[in-house]
Design a protein around this motif. Structure first.
Motif, short mmCIF file in Angstrom:
data_model
loop_
_atom_site.label_atom_id
_atom_site.label_comp_id
_atom_site.label_asym_id
_atom_site.label_seq_id
_atom_site.Cartn_x
_atom_site.Cartn_y
_atom_site.Cartn_z
N LYS A 94 32.54 5.58 -35.74
CA LYS A 94 33.06 4.23 -35.63
C LYS A 94 34.57 4.28 -35.81
CE LYS A 94 30.75 1.00 -37.79
NZ LYS A 94 30.22 0.19 -36.66
N ASP A 121 28.82 -3.92 -29.83
CA ASP A 121 29.07 -5.14 -30.57
C ASP A 121 28.66 -4.96 -32.03
OD1 ASP A 121 26.30 -5.30 -30.67
OD2 ASP A 121 26.14 -6.86 -29.13
N LYS A 122 28.66 -6.04 -32.80
CA LYS A 122 28.36 -5.94 -34.23
C LYS A 122 26.92 -5.51 -34.50
CE LYS A 122 31.85 -9.27 -35.75
NZ LYS A 122 32.10 -10.57 -36.44
N GLN A 123 26.05 -5.76 -33.52
CA GLN A 123 24.65 -5.34 -33.65
C GLN A 123 24.42 -3.94 -33.08
OE1 GLN A 123 25.40 -8.68 -32.58
NE2 GLN A 123 25.15 -9.14 -34.76
N LEU A 124 25.53 -3.26 -32.76
CA LEU A 124 25.51 -1.90 -32.19
C LEU A 124 24.81 -1.87 -30.84
CD1 LEU A 124 24.75 0.19 -35.42
CD2 LEU A 124 26.96 -0.29 -34.36
N LYS A 125 24.99 -2.94 -30.07
CA LYS A 125 24.48 -3.01 -28.71
C LYS A 125 25.65 -2.85 -27.74
CE LYS A 125 20.30 -4.08 -30.12
NZ LYS A 125 19.17 -3.12 -30.00
#
Length: 235
Positions: free
Chosen positions: A63, A12-16
Motif C-alpha cells: 500500500k 478503493d477503500k474496500q480494496l476493490k
C-alpha cells in the motif's frame, strides 16, 4: 506504466479495483517488492497486505499511500498523497494544492501545509513582510475553506533522517505578542472566552480576525447563538 516484473493496482477503500478515471490508492506487487520494513513489524503488517489477485499465500501487495487513477489509454496518473488529502468541515482538501499556490506567491521560497485541530496551518520560508499580499494572492485563487488559519515563518524546515520534510516536527503556531492585544473590559473578556472555546485557542485578542483563526460559517452561527444566550441581544 509499471516497469518489467512489477504489478500495479489502483484500489478503493474496500480494496476493490477502481474503474477508469476513478481515484484510488496505488498498490504495488511483483518480484521487485521488498519483504517489509526493517525492525517495524507493525508497519509491515499495515502496509504489506496479502495479494488479493494471486493464489500464492506468500504473495504481497504494498500500500503506497499514493493517490492515482487510470487514464483511458491504460497509463496511470499520479494525483498526490493519500495522507495529504483531508476533509475539513465537509470539504475535501488537497494540501499539496495549497502548497503549490503558496510556492507561486511572491517572496515565498518554500511552503508546507498541515492540518491540526481541524485548522489549516501554512509553514513558509519567505519574507514576513509579504503576509498581507500573500493572503490576497491566496484569496484570488483558492476557495475560502482552503485559506490557512495561520502562517508560520521558518528559516529552515525540519527534516527526517532520510532528508524528507518532517511534518510532525513543525511547530504549533504561536500568537504574535507584538500584535496581540488582550481583552480589557468585562464584555471583551466574556467575548474572548466564547471565541476561545469555539476556536479551541488559549487566548484571543481584541483585534484578532475570526476567520483567520480558523472560524467558518458554521462556527459563526454558534458564535451568534452563544452571544445571544449570554448577553440577551441579537446581532
Amino acid at each position: 506504466q509499471p516497469i518489467a516484473n512489477i504489478e500495479i493496482y489502483i484500489l478503493d477503500k474496500q480494496l476493490k479495483p477502481v474503474p477508469i478515471g476513478a481515484i484510488g490508492e496505488l498498490h504495488i506487487g511483483g518480484i521487485g517488492l521488498a519483504r517489509g520494513y526493517w525492525n517495524r513489524e507493525d508497519l509491515t503488517n499495515q502496509k504489506f497486505i496479502p495479494h488479493l489477485f494471486k493464489a500464492d499465500p506468500q504473495a504481497r501487495l504494498y500500500k503506497t499511500g499514493d493517490l492515482a487513477s487510470y487514464l483511458p489509454d491504460g497509463n496511470v496518473v499520479y494525483l498526490g498523497r493519500l495522507d495529504h488529502q483531508v476533509k475539513i468541515r465537509g470539504y475535501r482538501i488537497e494540501l499539496e494544492e495549497i502548497e503549490a499556490v503558496l510556492k507561486t506567491s511572491p517572496g515565498v521560497k518554500n511552503a508546507a501545509v498541515v492540518v491540526r485541530k481541524d485548522q489549516i496551518f501554512a509553514y513558509l520560508i519567505a519574507d514576513q513582510k509579504a503576509l498581507t499580499e500573500l493572503r490576497t494572492h491566496l484569496e484570488t485563487i483558492l476557495p475560502h475553506y482552503m485559506i490557512p488559519s495561520a502562517f508560520v515563518f521558518l528559516e529552515n524546515f525540519p527534516l527526517t533522517i532520510n532528508g524528507k520534510l518532517d511534518r510532525d516536527a513543525l511547530p504549533y503556531p504561536e500568537i504574535d505578542e507584538e500584535v496581540y492585544i488582550s481583552p480589557r473590559t468585562e464584555i471583551e473578556i466574556a467575548l474572548s472566552e466564547i471565541w476561545c472555546k469555539l476556536l479551541r485557542r488559549d487566548k484571543v485578542g481584541i483585534n484578532d480576525h475570526f476567520f483567520y483563526l480558523g472560524g467558518h460559517s458554521l462556527l459563526a452561527m454558534q458564535l451568534v447563538s452563544k452571544i445571544r444566550s449570554q448577553f440577551c441581544i441579537d446581532i
